[in-house]
Design a protein around this motif. Structure first.
Motif: not given
Lengths: 230, 115
Positions: A26, A29-30, A33, A36, A56-57, B28, B30, B33, B52, B68, B74-78, B80
């Protein structure tokens, strides 16, 4: 940059392997992103250093202080050489007659009661117990004894321990019978920390990778300098 | 000083904000946020270290589920997504928030009337 950050992050996270892999994926992936989108540096600044991010994460597993009996058995396994040396020297001293030159556990004394052989034995055994076991524990929070008994040493904030913590928490072993003062503190706090656990901000817990706990996640609005303990 | 005040006031509302955002569609991390931080100037910056743990807690409580997914190339994203239990939780938090802000507004109006 992302790969080295994640490697460090993995080093500090304390969780069962499945959850640890999930956190890694996770966070990766963050970060990808963010890279990018062109704000990776901003995200890394918000995350802090990898240990801060792990604090924290990652870790949301509620950690359970280890039962005292299990800790004692694990300690007996880890410090077997030191125990053998201590008890052996004490018994020999008793057989030699008064004055009794060795207490249990043994300590290094700068006087003429210890000959070179005794000194080398005690120094060698202590070096194993403090430095050897301390360094082994730093790698994964587990000593041989703890691994057998399903225990792990973690930082009080829920992250993995560092080398300084792993070694310094064992210093009381060099103090001879005064180590029992260190042990007394176990009964005085809910996390069952010895005095030197308190001083080095470490806690011995049930290994989250083996204890099969279902982890409720702590309230992030709570003070994050300490972990919620069960 | 203003940042510290905003942080303090926002501390107890992150769960409400997250659930409300997810009520309009799965997202997801990112993305969450970015949307929250771009919303308005008056919302304090949300950090990953805050987001998180809350998301994971909501997932453990059954208020959200994650999966996921990879879209296009695009690459896989998680992602919610809010659950039924999560929607009920959101309604409860919303009602409590309305009640709280109404009560606080009454007290603030009193103080304003006196001065």
């Amino acid at each position: 940059m992302i790969d080295s950050y994640l490697r460090e992050f993995d080093r500090w996270v304390v969780a069962d392997p499945e959850r640890k892999a999930e956190y890694h994926a996770e966070l990766e992936a963050h970060l990808r992103e963010a890279e990018k989108a062109g704000d990776l540096l901003q995200v890394l600044e918000r995350l802090g250093d990898p240990r801060e991010a792990a604090r924290s994460f990652g870790p949301t597993t509620r950690l359970v202080p280890a039962p005292i009996r299990r800790r004692l058995v694990a300690a007996a396994i880890d410090h077997a050489p030191f125990l053998v040396v201590s008890i052996g020297l004490a018994v020999l001293s008793i057989l030699d007659g008064p004055p009794i030159r060795f207490a249990v556990p043994a300590m290094i004394r700068i006087d003429d009661t210890m000959d070179l052989g005794d000194t080398l034995l005690v120094v060698g055994a202590l070096a194993w117990s403090i430095i050897g076991i301390g360094l082994i524990e730093t790698r994964s929070g587990r000593t041989p004894g703890k691994a057998l008994l399903g225990l792990q040493t973690v930082s009080a904030d829920g992250t993995a321990i560092g080398p300084g913590q792993g070694i310094c928490r064992r210093v009381p072993l060099s103090l001879g019978p005064l180590v029992f003062v260190d042990l007394l503190f176990v009964g005085a706090n809910e996390r069952r920390q010895r005095l030197f656990d308190l001083l080095t901000h470490t806690v011995v817990v049930l290994d989250p990778g083996r204890s099969g706990q279902s982890p409720p996640v702590p309230d992030p609005s709570a003070d994050r300098s300490t972990r919620p303990w069960r | 000083m203003e940042d510290a005040i905003r942080r303090e006031l926002a501390r107890g509302t992150i769960e409400l904000v997250l659930l409300a955002l997810l009520a309009s569609g799965s997202r997801y991390g990112y993305q969450i946020i970015s949307e929250l931080n771009n919303l308005t100037e008056s919302t304090p910056e949300i950090k990953e270290g805050t987001l998180y743990p809350v998301l994971h807690r909501l997932e453990d409580a059954g208020h959200v589920v994650s999966s996921w997914e990879a879209h296009d190339r695009t690459p896989p994203r998680k992602y919610y997504q809010l659950t039924t239990v999560g929607r009920a939780r959101l309604s409860a938090l919303r009602a409590e928030w309305d009640r709280l802000t109404k009560g606080i507004r009454k007290v603030l109006d009193l103080e304003g009337a006196e001065t």
